[in-house]
Design an enzyme around this catalytic site. Structure first.
Site: not given
Length: 373
Positions: A42, A74, A116, A187-190, A192, A331
Protein backbone atom coordinates in the site's frame (compact mmCIF):
# COMPACT_ATOMS: atom_id res chain seq x y z
CA UNK A 1 -9.84 -27.98 -0.52
CA UNK A 2 -6.26 -29.07 0.14
CA UNK A 3 -5.51 -32.13 2.29
CA UNK A 4 -3.69 -29.89 4.78
CA UNK A 5 -6.69 -27.59 5.03
CA UNK A 6 -9.03 -30.56 5.53
CA UNK A 7 -6.83 -31.97 8.30
CA UNK A 8 -6.74 -28.60 10.08
CA UNK A 9 -10.51 -28.29 9.86
CA UNK A 10 -11.02 -31.82 11.22
CA UNK A 11 -8.70 -31.10 14.17
CA UNK A 12 -10.46 -27.86 15.05
CA UNK A 13 -13.91 -29.45 14.77
CA UNK A 14 -12.83 -32.28 17.08
CA UNK A 15 -11.77 -29.66 19.61
CA UNK A 16 -15.09 -27.88 19.35
CA UNK A 17 -13.63 -24.73 17.83
CA UNK A 18 -14.99 -22.72 14.90
CA UNK A 19 -12.99 -23.22 11.74
CA UNK A 20 -11.91 -19.84 10.35
CA UNK A 21 -10.02 -20.63 7.12
CA UNK A 22 -8.25 -17.26 7.04
CA UNK A 23 -6.76 -18.00 10.45
CA UNK A 24 -5.38 -21.45 9.69
CA UNK A 25 -1.62 -21.89 9.37
CA UNK A 26 0.14 -22.23 6.03
CA UNK A 27 3.64 -23.14 4.88
CA UNK A 28 4.83 -20.82 2.11
CA UNK A 29 8.14 -22.34 1.11
CA UNK A 30 10.38 -22.04 4.15
CA UNK A 31 8.08 -19.49 5.79
CA UNK A 32 5.62 -20.83 8.35
CA UNK A 33 2.63 -18.49 8.45
CA UNK A 34 0.28 -18.49 11.42
CA UNK A 35 -2.64 -17.21 9.33
CA UNK A 36 -3.53 -16.40 5.73
CA UNK A 37 -4.34 -12.69 6.07
CA UNK A 38 -1.66 -10.86 4.07
CA UNK A 39 -0.86 -7.16 4.40
CA UNK A 40 -1.10 -5.94 0.81
CA UNK A 41 1.44 -3.48 -0.62
CA UNK A 42 0.00 0.00 0.00
CA UNK A 43 1.54 3.27 -1.10
CA UNK A 44 1.21 5.73 1.82
CA UNK A 45 3.50 8.61 0.70
CA UNK A 46 5.18 9.11 4.09
CA UNK A 47 8.78 8.38 3.03
CA UNK A 48 10.10 11.90 2.66
CA UNK A 49 12.72 12.42 -0.04
CA UNK A 50 12.25 8.74 -1.00
CA UNK A 51 13.64 7.55 2.37
CA UNK A 52 11.72 5.38 4.85
CA UNK A 53 11.13 7.26 8.12
CA UNK A 54 10.76 6.20 11.79
CA UNK A 55 6.98 6.50 11.55
CA UNK A 56 7.07 3.96 8.71
CA UNK A 57 8.57 1.50 11.20
CA UNK A 58 5.72 2.24 13.61
CA UNK A 59 3.11 1.66 10.89
CA UNK A 60 4.40 -1.78 9.88
CA UNK A 61 5.10 -2.93 13.43
CA UNK A 62 1.51 -2.06 14.36
CA UNK A 63 0.26 -4.41 11.63
CA UNK A 64 2.58 -7.31 12.45
CA UNK A 65 1.53 -10.53 14.14
CA UNK A 66 3.75 -13.50 14.91
CA UNK A 67 3.82 -15.56 11.75
CA UNK A 68 2.04 -12.87 9.74
CA UNK A 69 3.06 -12.01 6.17
CA UNK A 70 3.45 -8.37 5.15
CA UNK A 71 4.28 -7.03 1.69
CA UNK A 72 5.78 -3.56 1.84
CA UNK A 73 4.64 -0.59 -0.21
CA UNK A 74 5.87 0.03 -3.76
CA UNK A 75 9.57 0.81 -3.45
CA UNK A 76 11.52 2.45 -6.25
CA UNK A 77 14.42 0.53 -7.79
CA UNK A 78 16.23 3.55 -9.21
CA UNK A 79 16.05 7.33 -9.48
CA UNK A 80 13.84 6.96 -12.58
CA UNK A 81 11.38 4.64 -10.81
CA UNK A 82 9.16 6.84 -8.55
CA UNK A 83 5.70 7.74 -9.77
CA UNK A 84 5.20 10.50 -7.23
CA UNK A 85 6.94 12.06 -4.28
CA UNK A 86 7.43 10.65 -0.78
CA UNK A 87 7.41 7.03 -1.92
CA UNK A 88 10.33 4.94 -0.61
CA UNK A 89 13.31 3.81 -2.63
CA UNK A 90 15.98 1.19 -2.22
CA UNK A 91 18.65 2.20 -4.71
CA UNK A 92 20.96 4.23 -2.42
CA UNK A 93 22.98 3.36 0.67
CA UNK A 94 20.98 5.84 2.76
CA UNK A 95 17.72 4.19 1.71
CA UNK A 96 19.00 0.71 2.57
CA UNK A 97 20.07 1.86 6.03
CA UNK A 98 16.72 3.59 6.59
CA UNK A 99 14.85 0.36 5.85
CA UNK A 100 16.80 -1.67 8.42
CA UNK A 101 14.93 -0.47 11.55
CA UNK A 102 11.62 -0.82 9.71
CA UNK A 103 12.37 -4.45 8.89
CA UNK A 104 13.73 -5.09 12.39
CA UNK A 105 10.48 -3.85 13.90
CA UNK A 106 8.52 -6.42 11.89
CA UNK A 107 10.96 -9.22 12.70
CA UNK A 108 10.95 -8.42 16.42
CA UNK A 109 7.22 -9.18 16.44
CA UNK A 110 7.72 -12.39 14.48
CA UNK A 111 6.51 -11.24 11.06
CA UNK A 112 7.68 -12.12 7.56
CA UNK A 113 8.36 -9.04 5.44
CA UNK A 114 8.84 -8.72 1.66
CA UNK A 115 9.87 -5.56 -0.23
CA UNK A 116 7.86 -4.72 -3.34
CA UNK A 117 10.19 -3.66 -6.17
CA UNK A 118 8.61 -0.99 -8.35
CA UNK A 119 9.22 1.08 -11.44
CA UNK A 120 6.36 3.40 -12.39
CA UNK A 121 7.38 3.75 -16.03
CA UNK A 122 5.17 6.26 -17.84
CA UNK A 123 2.95 6.61 -14.73
CA UNK A 124 5.33 9.22 -13.39
CA UNK A 125 5.62 12.99 -13.38
CA UNK A 126 8.62 14.83 -14.81
CA UNK A 127 9.18 16.46 -11.40
CA UNK A 128 9.96 12.96 -10.06
CA UNK A 129 12.49 12.25 -12.80
CA UNK A 130 16.21 13.15 -12.85
CA UNK A 131 16.62 16.62 -14.35
CA UNK A 132 12.90 16.70 -15.13
CA UNK A 133 13.31 14.28 -18.02
CA UNK A 134 10.49 12.28 -19.61
CA UNK A 135 9.64 9.00 -17.86
CA UNK A 136 10.49 5.76 -19.64
CA UNK A 137 8.05 3.18 -20.94
CA UNK A 138 7.42 0.49 -23.54
CA UNK A 139 5.77 3.20 -25.61
CA UNK A 140 5.76 6.91 -26.30
CA UNK A 141 1.99 7.09 -25.78
CA UNK A 142 0.88 9.25 -22.86
CA UNK A 143 -1.62 8.11 -20.22
CA UNK A 144 -4.90 9.85 -20.96
CA UNK A 145 -7.10 8.47 -18.17
CA UNK A 146 -4.83 9.28 -15.26
CA UNK A 147 -7.44 10.43 -12.77
CA UNK A 148 -6.42 13.67 -11.06
CA UNK A 149 -2.91 13.58 -12.52
CA UNK A 150 -1.81 14.80 -15.94
CA UNK A 151 1.02 12.57 -17.08
CA UNK A 152 3.66 13.73 -19.56
CA UNK A 153 4.61 12.07 -22.82
CA UNK A 154 6.93 9.15 -22.00
CA UNK A 155 10.08 8.10 -23.79
CA UNK A 156 10.14 4.70 -25.44
CA UNK A 157 12.93 2.51 -24.05
CA UNK A 158 15.54 1.44 -26.59
CA UNK A 159 16.28 -2.28 -26.75
CA UNK A 160 19.88 -1.74 -25.63
CA UNK A 161 18.63 0.16 -22.53
CA UNK A 162 16.52 -2.72 -21.25
CA UNK A 163 19.44 -4.65 -19.67
CA UNK A 164 20.17 -1.58 -17.52
CA UNK A 165 16.63 -1.59 -16.13
CA UNK A 166 16.85 -5.32 -15.48
CA UNK A 167 20.07 -4.70 -13.57
CA UNK A 168 18.34 -1.98 -11.53
CA UNK A 169 15.76 -4.56 -10.41
CA UNK A 170 18.51 -7.05 -9.62
CA UNK A 171 20.48 -4.56 -7.53
CA UNK A 172 17.33 -3.41 -5.72
CA UNK A 173 16.61 -7.04 -4.78
CA UNK A 174 20.14 -7.41 -3.47
CA UNK A 175 19.74 -4.20 -1.46
CA UNK A 176 16.42 -5.41 -0.04
CA UNK A 177 18.02 -8.57 1.31
CA UNK A 178 20.86 -6.49 2.76
CA UNK A 179 18.26 -4.29 4.48
CA UNK A 180 16.90 -7.43 6.14
CA UNK A 181 13.81 -8.18 4.08
CA UNK A 182 12.89 -11.87 3.83
CA UNK A 183 12.27 -11.56 0.11
CA UNK A 184 10.91 -9.34 -2.63
CA UNK A 185 7.78 -8.97 -4.70
CA UNK A 186 8.28 -7.78 -8.29
CA UNK A 187 5.52 -5.30 -9.13
CA UNK A 188 4.08 -6.27 -12.49
CA UNK A 189 0.63 -4.76 -11.98
CA UNK A 190 -1.47 -1.57 -11.88
CA UNK A 191 -0.27 0.06 -15.09
CA UNK A 192 3.38 0.46 -14.07
CA UNK A 193 6.48 -0.26 -16.16
CA UNK A 194 6.40 -4.05 -16.33
CA UNK A 195 2.68 -4.06 -17.10
CA UNK A 196 3.30 -1.44 -19.77
CA UNK A 197 5.20 -4.18 -21.58
CA UNK A 198 2.71 -6.96 -20.75
CA UNK A 199 -0.49 -5.31 -21.97
CA UNK A 200 -1.26 -5.07 -25.70
CA UNK A 201 -3.30 -1.88 -25.29
CA UNK A 202 -0.11 -0.12 -24.16
CA UNK A 203 2.77 -1.98 -25.77
CA UNK A 204 2.94 -0.91 -29.42
CA UNK A 205 6.50 -2.09 -30.08
CA UNK A 206 7.49 -4.07 -33.17
CA UNK A 207 10.77 -5.46 -31.82
CA UNK A 208 11.46 -8.57 -29.69
CA UNK A 209 9.72 -6.88 -26.73
CA UNK A 210 6.40 -6.22 -28.45
CA UNK A 211 3.70 -7.79 -30.59
CA UNK A 212 3.17 -11.43 -29.61
CA UNK A 213 2.26 -12.56 -26.12
CA UNK A 214 5.66 -14.18 -25.75
CA UNK A 215 7.44 -10.96 -26.75
CA UNK A 216 5.36 -8.75 -24.44
CA UNK A 217 6.14 -11.02 -21.51
CA UNK A 218 9.85 -11.21 -22.32
CA UNK A 219 11.08 -8.15 -20.38
CA UNK A 220 9.06 -8.80 -17.19
CA UNK A 221 10.23 -12.43 -17.16
CA UNK A 222 13.84 -11.35 -17.71
CA UNK A 223 13.45 -9.08 -14.68
CA UNK A 224 12.07 -11.89 -12.52
CA UNK A 225 14.80 -14.28 -13.63
CA UNK A 226 17.53 -11.75 -12.83
CA UNK A 227 16.05 -11.13 -9.39
CA UNK A 228 15.66 -14.86 -8.72
CA UNK A 229 19.23 -15.54 -9.84
CA UNK A 230 20.47 -12.83 -7.47
CA UNK A 231 18.63 -13.71 -4.26
CA UNK A 232 17.06 -17.13 -4.90
CA UNK A 233 13.68 -17.95 -6.47
CA UNK A 234 12.42 -19.10 -3.07
CA UNK A 235 12.51 -15.47 -1.93
CA UNK A 236 10.66 -13.99 -4.92
CA UNK A 237 7.00 -13.26 -5.59
CA UNK A 238 5.30 -11.40 -8.45
CA UNK A 239 2.16 -9.27 -8.49
CA UNK A 240 -0.04 -9.19 -11.61
CA UNK A 241 -3.33 -7.49 -12.52
CA UNK A 242 -4.17 -8.93 -15.96
CA UNK A 243 -7.82 -7.86 -15.92
CA UNK A 244 -7.43 -4.24 -14.86
CA UNK A 245 -7.45 -1.29 -17.27
CA UNK A 246 -5.62 0.86 -14.76
CA UNK A 247 -3.85 3.89 -16.30
CA UNK A 248 -4.97 2.88 -19.82
CA UNK A 249 -3.37 -0.51 -19.19
CA UNK A 250 -5.87 -2.98 -20.61
CA UNK A 251 -5.32 -6.18 -22.57
CA UNK A 252 -7.41 -7.87 -25.25
CA UNK A 253 -7.04 -11.34 -23.70
CA UNK A 254 -6.26 -11.07 -19.99
CA UNK A 255 -6.88 -14.75 -19.25
CA UNK A 256 -4.29 -15.84 -21.83
CA UNK A 257 -1.86 -13.26 -20.47
CA UNK A 258 -2.35 -14.39 -16.89
CA UNK A 259 -2.04 -18.08 -17.71
CA UNK A 260 1.09 -17.54 -19.82
CA UNK A 261 2.77 -15.58 -17.04
CA UNK A 262 1.70 -18.08 -14.38
CA UNK A 263 3.21 -20.98 -16.33
CA UNK A 264 6.42 -19.08 -17.06
CA UNK A 265 6.77 -17.99 -13.42
CA UNK A 266 6.24 -21.59 -12.31
CA UNK A 267 9.10 -22.65 -14.55
CA UNK A 268 11.30 -20.08 -12.82
CA UNK A 269 10.35 -21.68 -9.51
CA UNK A 270 9.36 -18.48 -7.72
CA UNK A 271 7.70 -18.61 -4.31
CA UNK A 272 4.33 -17.04 -5.02
CA UNK A 273 2.09 -15.38 -7.58
CA UNK A 274 -0.06 -12.52 -6.29
CA UNK A 275 -2.96 -11.70 -8.62
CA UNK A 276 -5.59 -8.98 -8.44
CA UNK A 277 -9.15 -10.18 -9.03
CA UNK A 278 -11.13 -9.03 -12.09
CA UNK A 279 -12.53 -6.34 -9.78
CA UNK A 280 -10.64 -3.40 -8.42
CA UNK A 281 -11.72 -0.15 -6.80
CA UNK A 282 -9.38 2.82 -6.84
CA UNK A 283 -9.92 6.45 -5.90
CA UNK A 284 -10.56 7.13 -9.60
CA UNK A 285 -12.05 4.01 -11.16
CA UNK A 286 -13.84 0.71 -10.60
CA UNK A 287 -13.03 -2.34 -12.69
CA UNK A 288 -15.18 -5.44 -12.67
CA UNK A 289 -15.76 -8.39 -15.01
CA UNK A 290 -17.21 -11.89 -14.91
CA UNK A 291 -13.82 -13.52 -15.49
CA UNK A 292 -12.21 -15.83 -12.93
CA UNK A 293 -8.70 -16.28 -11.60
CA UNK A 294 -9.12 -20.07 -11.55
CA UNK A 295 -7.27 -20.71 -14.86
CA UNK A 296 -4.34 -18.64 -13.58
CA UNK A 297 -4.46 -20.36 -10.20
CA UNK A 298 -4.37 -23.77 -11.90
CA UNK A 299 -1.42 -22.73 -14.08
CA UNK A 300 0.77 -21.66 -11.16
CA UNK A 301 2.43 -24.34 -9.04
CA UNK A 302 3.50 -22.28 -6.02
CA UNK A 303 1.62 -20.26 -3.43
CA UNK A 304 -1.29 -18.32 -4.94
CA UNK A 305 -2.32 -15.02 -3.34
CA UNK A 306 -5.46 -13.14 -4.35
CA UNK A 307 -6.43 -9.50 -3.78
CA UNK A 308 -9.30 -7.28 -4.75
CA UNK A 309 -11.75 -5.95 -2.19
CA UNK A 310 -12.21 -9.09 -0.10
CA UNK A 311 -14.08 -8.98 3.20
CA UNK A 312 -13.89 -11.57 5.99
CA UNK A 313 -16.58 -13.86 4.59
CA UNK A 314 -15.27 -13.75 1.02
CA UNK A 315 -11.73 -14.39 2.22
CA UNK A 316 -12.82 -17.42 4.21
CA UNK A 317 -14.74 -18.75 1.21
CA UNK A 318 -11.87 -18.42 -1.26
CA UNK A 319 -9.50 -20.21 1.12
CA UNK A 320 -12.06 -22.89 1.95
CA UNK A 321 -12.69 -23.59 -1.75
CA UNK A 322 -8.99 -23.92 -2.54
CA UNK A 323 -9.14 -21.10 -5.10
CA UNK A 324 -6.35 -19.32 -3.20
CA UNK A 325 -3.81 -20.03 -0.49
CA UNK A 326 -3.60 -16.52 0.96
CA UNK A 327 -5.68 -13.32 0.74
CA UNK A 328 -4.14 -9.85 0.63
CA UNK A 329 -6.05 -7.02 2.32
CA UNK A 330 -5.38 -3.36 1.59
CA UNK A 331 -7.91 -0.81 2.83
CA UNK A 332 -9.08 -3.08 5.66
CA UNK A 333 -5.52 -3.57 6.93
CA UNK A 334 -4.76 0.12 6.53
CA UNK A 335 -7.64 1.04 8.85
CA UNK A 336 -7.39 -1.97 11.18
CA UNK A 337 -3.84 -2.62 12.40
CA UNK A 338 -5.13 -5.68 14.28
CA UNK A 339 -7.10 -7.07 11.32
CA UNK A 340 -6.34 -10.79 11.92
CA UNK A 341 -7.56 -10.47 15.52
CA UNK A 342 -10.72 -8.67 14.44
CA UNK A 343 -11.37 -11.46 11.92
CA UNK A 344 -10.84 -14.01 14.68
CA UNK A 345 -13.49 -12.53 16.96
CA UNK A 346 -15.61 -11.23 14.06
CA UNK A 347 -15.43 -7.70 15.44
CA UNK A 348 -16.60 -4.49 13.85
CA UNK A 349 -13.99 -2.90 11.60
CA UNK A 350 -12.70 0.67 11.58
CA UNK A 351 -13.70 2.63 8.47
CA UNK A 352 -10.87 3.94 6.34
CA UNK A 353 -10.48 7.63 5.56
CA UNK A 354 -9.62 7.88 1.86
CA UNK A 355 -8.69 11.57 2.17
CA UNK A 356 -5.63 10.63 4.25
CA UNK A 357 -4.36 7.77 2.08
CA UNK A 358 -1.59 9.78 0.41
CA UNK A 359 -1.04 12.76 2.67
CA UNK A 360 2.37 13.33 4.26
CA UNK A 361 1.19 13.48 7.88
CA UNK A 362 3.22 10.97 9.94
CA UNK A 363 0.28 10.19 12.25
CA UNK A 364 -3.11 11.30 10.94
CA UNK A 365 -4.73 8.51 8.93
CA UNK A 366 -1.54 6.49 9.28
CA UNK A 367 -0.60 5.26 12.74
CA UNK A 368 -3.66 6.59 14.64
CA UNK A 369 -6.23 3.97 13.63
CA UNK A 370 -7.40 2.35 16.91
CA UNK A 371 -6.83 -1.23 17.98
CA UNK A 372 -9.76 -3.30 19.20
CA UNK A 373 -8.21 -3.62 22.65
Amino acid sequence: MSNMMAQENKKELSEGREVIPLLTSYSMGKFNLSHRVVHAPLTRARSYNYIAQPHVATYYAQRTTKGGFLIGEATGISNTAPGFRNTPGIWTREQVEAWKPVVSGVHEKGGIFFCQLWHAGRASLCECQPNGQAPISSTDKRIINGGMLEYPDPRRLLVDEIPMIINDFRMAAKNAIEAGFDGVEVHGAHGYLLEQFLKDKVNDRDDEYGGSLENRCRFPLEVVKAVADEIGAEKVGVRLSPFADYKDGGDSNPVALGVYMAKALSELGILYCHVVEPRMITMYDKFESSESLIPIRNAFKGTFIVAGGYNRSEGNNVIRSGAADLVAYGRLFLANPDLPHRFEVDAELNKHDRSTFYTSDPVLGYTDYPFLT
